[in-house]
Motif scaffolding. Structure first.
Motif, PDB file in Angstrom:
ATOM      1  N   LEU A 211       0.828  -1.200   0.000  1.00  0.00           N
ATOM      2  CA  LEU A 211       0.000   0.000   0.000  1.00  0.00           C
ATOM      3  C   LEU A 211       0.868   1.258   0.000  1.00  0.00           C
ATOM      4  O   LEU A 211       0.579   2.230  -0.715  1.00  0.00           O
ATOM      5  CB  LEU A 211      -0.927  -0.031   1.212  1.00  0.00           C
ATOM      6  N   HIS A 212       1.947   1.255   0.757  1.00  0.00           N
ATOM      7  CA  HIS A 212       2.881   2.389   0.798  1.00  0.00           C
ATOM      8  C   HIS A 212       3.404   2.672  -0.602  1.00  0.00           C
ATOM      9  O   HIS A 212       3.433   3.824  -1.050  1.00  0.00           O
ATOM     10  CB  HIS A 212       4.030   2.063   1.759  1.00  0.00           C
ATOM     11  N   ARG A 213       3.795   1.630  -1.277  1.00  0.00           N
ATOM     12  CA  ARG A 213       4.331   1.755  -2.637  1.00  0.00           C
ATOM     13  C   ARG A 213       3.235   2.229  -3.603  1.00  0.00           C
ATOM     14  O   ARG A 213       3.449   3.137  -4.401  1.00  0.00           O
ATOM     15  CB  ARG A 213       4.918   0.416  -3.072  1.00  0.00           C
ATOM     16  N   GLN A 214       2.061   1.618  -3.529  1.00  0.00           N
ATOM     17  CA  GLN A 214       0.975   1.973  -4.437  1.00  0.00           C
ATOM     18  C   GLN A 214       0.513   3.411  -4.252  1.00  0.00           C
ATOM     19  O   GLN A 214       0.144   4.076  -5.221  1.00  0.00           O
ATOM     20  CB  GLN A 214      -0.222   1.035  -4.239  1.00  0.00           C
ATOM     21  N   LEU A 215       0.519   3.890  -3.025  1.00  0.00           N
ATOM     22  CA  LEU A 215       0.060   5.250  -2.753  1.00  0.00           C
ATOM     23  C   LEU A 215       1.140   6.296  -2.993  1.00  0.00           C
ATOM     24  O   LEU A 215       0.875   7.492  -2.907  1.00  0.00           O
ATOM     25  CB  LEU A 215      -0.470   5.359  -1.317  1.00  0.00           C
TER      26      LEU A 215
ATOM     27  N   ALA B 207      -2.928  14.667  -7.529  1.00  0.00           N
ATOM     28  CA  ALA B 207      -2.575  13.472  -8.304  1.00  0.00           C
ATOM     29  C   ALA B 207      -2.496  12.246  -7.400  1.00  0.00           C
ATOM     30  O   ALA B 207      -2.944  11.153  -7.781  1.00  0.00           O
ATOM     31  CB  ALA B 207      -1.241  13.681  -9.028  1.00  0.00           C
ATOM     32  N   GLN B 208      -1.942  12.409  -6.202  1.00  0.00           N
ATOM     33  CA  GLN B 208      -1.879  11.295  -5.263  1.00  0.00           C
ATOM     34  C   GLN B 208      -3.274  10.883  -4.808  1.00  0.00           C
ATOM     35  O   GLN B 208      -3.548   9.697  -4.655  1.00  0.00           O
ATOM     36  CB  GLN B 208      -1.052  11.662  -4.035  1.00  0.00           C
ATOM     37  N   LYS B 209      -4.138  11.859  -4.564  1.00  0.00           N
ATOM     38  CA  LYS B 209      -5.512  11.543  -4.160  1.00  0.00           C
ATOM     39  C   LYS B 209      -6.212  10.753  -5.261  1.00  0.00           C
ATOM     40  O   LYS B 209      -6.903   9.768  -4.980  1.00  0.00           O
ATOM     41  CB  LYS B 209      -6.287  12.820  -3.828  1.00  0.00           C
TER      42      LYS B 209
ATOM     43  N   ASP C 202      -7.578   7.024  -4.812  1.00  0.00           N
ATOM     44  CA  ASP C 202      -8.958   6.661  -5.139  1.00  0.00           C
ATOM     45  C   ASP C 202      -8.974   5.472  -6.100  1.00  0.00           C
ATOM     46  O   ASP C 202      -9.751   4.533  -5.923  1.00  0.00           O
ATOM     47  CB  ASP C 202      -9.698   7.847  -5.769  1.00  0.00           C
ATOM     48  N   THR C 203      -8.097   5.502  -7.091  1.00  0.00           N
ATOM     49  CA  THR C 203      -8.012   4.418  -8.077  1.00  0.00           C
ATOM     50  C   THR C 203      -7.556   3.120  -7.427  1.00  0.00           C
ATOM     51  O   THR C 203      -8.127   2.056  -7.687  1.00  0.00           O
ATOM     52  CB  THR C 203      -7.054   4.812  -9.222  1.00  0.00           C
ATOM     53  N   VAL C 204      -6.545   3.199  -6.569  1.00  0.00           N
ATOM     54  CA  VAL C 204      -6.034   2.006  -5.881  1.00  0.00           C
ATOM     55  C   VAL C 204      -7.139   1.348  -5.067  1.00  0.00           C
ATOM     56  O   VAL C 204      -7.358   0.138  -5.142  1.00  0.00           O
ATOM     57  CB  VAL C 204      -4.829   2.360  -4.976  1.00  0.00           C
ATOM     58  N   PHE C 205      -7.875   2.145  -4.310  1.00  0.00           N
ATOM     59  CA  PHE C 205      -8.901   1.569  -3.450  1.00  0.00           C
ATOM     60  C   PHE C 205     -10.140   1.137  -4.215  1.00  0.00           C
ATOM     61  O   PHE C 205     -10.803   0.185  -3.817  1.00  0.00           O
ATOM     62  CB  PHE C 205      -9.236   2.514  -2.302  1.00  0.00           C
TER      63      PHE C 205
END
Length: 154
Positions: free
Chosen positions: A52-56, A131-133, A137-140
């Motif tokens: 998750l750290h990496r993905q976010l 962009a991170q948000k 949102d996409t990851v979750f």
């Protein structure tokens, strides 16, 4: 907050809960000695946190908020493991009504843990760039579309 963002946020917290809640059926015998040992729950949690750290794409500036969020996940997981072990130890002597109350207590504890996790994640999310948000949102949303680990093979 828009309806889509509310759904995404709800999905986020549902997915984050998955490594915390062990299923009753996961009390299978240990794997044979010829097969490599499966990672323990704490190991899987740490893998989940690292992924998750990496993905976010957490930045160095966001690390303190991330660390608090990750610690909340760890604390919640440890508390739920203890609660499930306590329930498991008492199950044999429970009446059906006691069993139902015990499970309801676990559900309430899970809800309290999710509230803590949601608050912790909001602090982190507030530090993210637009962009991170969008990425979060996409990851979750992707995690919500495919929740949970792959089925176990017996």
């Amino acid at each position: 907050m828009t309806r889509t963002k509310l759904r995404a946020t709800a999905a986020l917290f549902a997915v984050l809960a998955l490594p915390v809640l062990p299923a009753a059926a996961q009390t299978a015998a240990p794997p044979p000695t010829t097969m490599p040992a499966r990672p323990t729950r704490p190991d899987r949690l740490e893998q989940h946190i690292a992924t998750l750290h990496r993905q976010l794409r957490i930045t160095a500036a966001q690390q303190p908020q991330w660390d608090a969020f990750a610690q909340t996940m760890r604390d919640n997981a440890q508390a739920m493991r203890a609660d499930f072990q306590q329930r498991g130890a008492a199950l044999a002597g429970m009446s059906a009504a006691d069993n139902m109350r015990s499970y309801a207590d676990l559900a309430e504890q899970h809800a309290r843990n999710m509230q803590k996790l949601a608050a912790s994640f909001q602090v982190l999310y507030d530090t993210m760039s637009p962009a991170q948000k969008h990425n979060a949102d996409t990851v979750f949303q992707a995690r919500a579309a495919h929740p949970g680990p792959a089925p176990r093979k017996n």
